[in-house]
Write a protein that holds these residues in place. Sequence first.
Motif, mmCIF file in Angstrom:
data_model
loop_
_atom_site.group_PDB
_atom_site.id
_atom_site.type_symbol
_atom_site.label_atom_id
_atom_site.label_comp_id
_atom_site.label_asym_id
_atom_site.label_seq_id
_atom_site.Cartn_x
_atom_site.Cartn_y
_atom_site.Cartn_z
ATOM 1 N N ARG A 1 0.820 -1.210 0.000
ATOM 2 C CA ARG A 1 0.000 0.000 0.000
ATOM 3 C C ARG A 1 0.853 1.258 0.000
ATOM 4 O O ARG A 1 0.571 2.223 -0.709
ATOM 5 C CB ARG A 1 -0.903 -0.022 1.245
ATOM 6 C CG ARG A 1 -2.001 1.017 1.269
ATOM 7 C CD ARG A 1 -2.797 0.870 2.559
ATOM 8 N NE ARG A 1 -3.198 -0.521 2.775
ATOM 9 C CZ ARG A 1 -3.353 -1.078 3.976
ATOM 10 N NH1 ARG A 1 -3.119 -0.379 5.070
ATOM 11 N NH2 ARG A 1 -3.729 -2.328 4.079
ATOM 12 N N ASP B 1 -3.668 6.288 5.954
ATOM 13 C CA ASP B 1 -2.838 5.566 4.986
ATOM 14 C C ASP B 1 -2.593 6.392 3.722
ATOM 15 O O ASP B 1 -1.480 6.400 3.179
ATOM 16 C CB ASP B 1 -3.520 4.251 4.580
ATOM 17 C CG ASP B 1 -3.408 3.185 5.664
ATOM 18 O OD1 ASP B 1 -2.717 3.418 6.670
ATOM 19 O OD2 ASP B 1 -4.020 2.111 5.486
ATOM 20 N N ASP B 2 -3.643 7.086 3.244
ATOM 21 C CA ASP B 2 -3.477 7.829 1.996
ATOM 22 C C ASP B 2 -2.512 9.001 2.162
ATOM 23 O O ASP B 2 -1.809 9.389 1.221
ATOM 24 C CB ASP B 2 -4.822 8.307 1.433
ATOM 25 C CG ASP B 2 -5.623 9.162 2.408
ATOM 26 O OD1 ASP B 2 -5.174 9.349 3.562
ATOM 27 O OD2 ASP B 2 -6.686 9.652 2.005
ATOM 28 N N GLU B 3 -2.433 9.559 3.381
ATOM 29 C CA GLU B 3 -1.470 10.633 3.625
ATOM 30 C C GLU B 3 -0.039 10.086 3.582
ATOM 31 O O GLU B 3 0.855 10.715 3.022
ATOM 32 C CB GLU B 3 -1.730 11.298 4.976
ATOM 33 C CG GLU B 3 -0.757 12.440 5.289
ATOM 34 C CD GLU B 3 -1.026 13.098 6.627
ATOM 35 O OE1 GLU B 3 -0.093 13.735 7.163
ATOM 36 O OE2 GLU B 3 -2.149 12.981 7.145
#
Length: 229
Positions: free
Chosen positions: A119, A207-209
Amino acid sequence: MGSGGTTGLSRFADRRDAGRRLAEAVRTLAIEDAVVLGLPRGGVPVADEVARAIGAPLDVLVVRKLGLPSQPEVAMGAIGEEGAEVANEDVVGMGRVSAAEFAAVERRERAELDARVRRFRGDRAPLPIAGRTALIVDDGVATGATARVACRVARARGAARVVLAVPVGSPRSIESIPEADEVVCVQAPPGFMSVGMHYLDFRQTPDDEVAAILAAAHGRDPGGAPDSA
């Protein structure tokens, strides 16, 4: 191994503020040829500030805490990439954790670790650290389990020098990380209770950061790409 910084009790505004203050302490070491390795998730924004300040490439080093079956927030150990593992034998003993229970927690966390590697890093290979200084950064150290396993991973990848840098930590844990050649800690208060108590804003880092920070760093760090040989 030594520790740097002060033992003041001023709180950090957030992880970015902590990273900028940590960078000031890191600069005093005059580290050369370093790769900054942030521990997700909270350590990555801290590491990003350090990497920017010293002009070093940034990568992620994925580790996972192994929580007690009865109290998941209490670390009985940690695992990392390259199969690294550290067990807190005292905690395992006090929690009366059997070998089977420990193995079950490890299997679950190993699966999550592998998923997070994909990820956060995507198709990018880990930045090469063989013969270089691995500057491992987290948002703080409580038990030291994740920090220790991260240092082991860096050592396994051939780092010539392993430096752990954190804004705040437990004095006892900071002095008990033999896997690091040096430890830099801005604040190590005698009354330490938890990392979050030393931040005004300690919201979880999404997580996206983390993925966005790493993607941006990859684009600005021409010197950090893997060798083509």
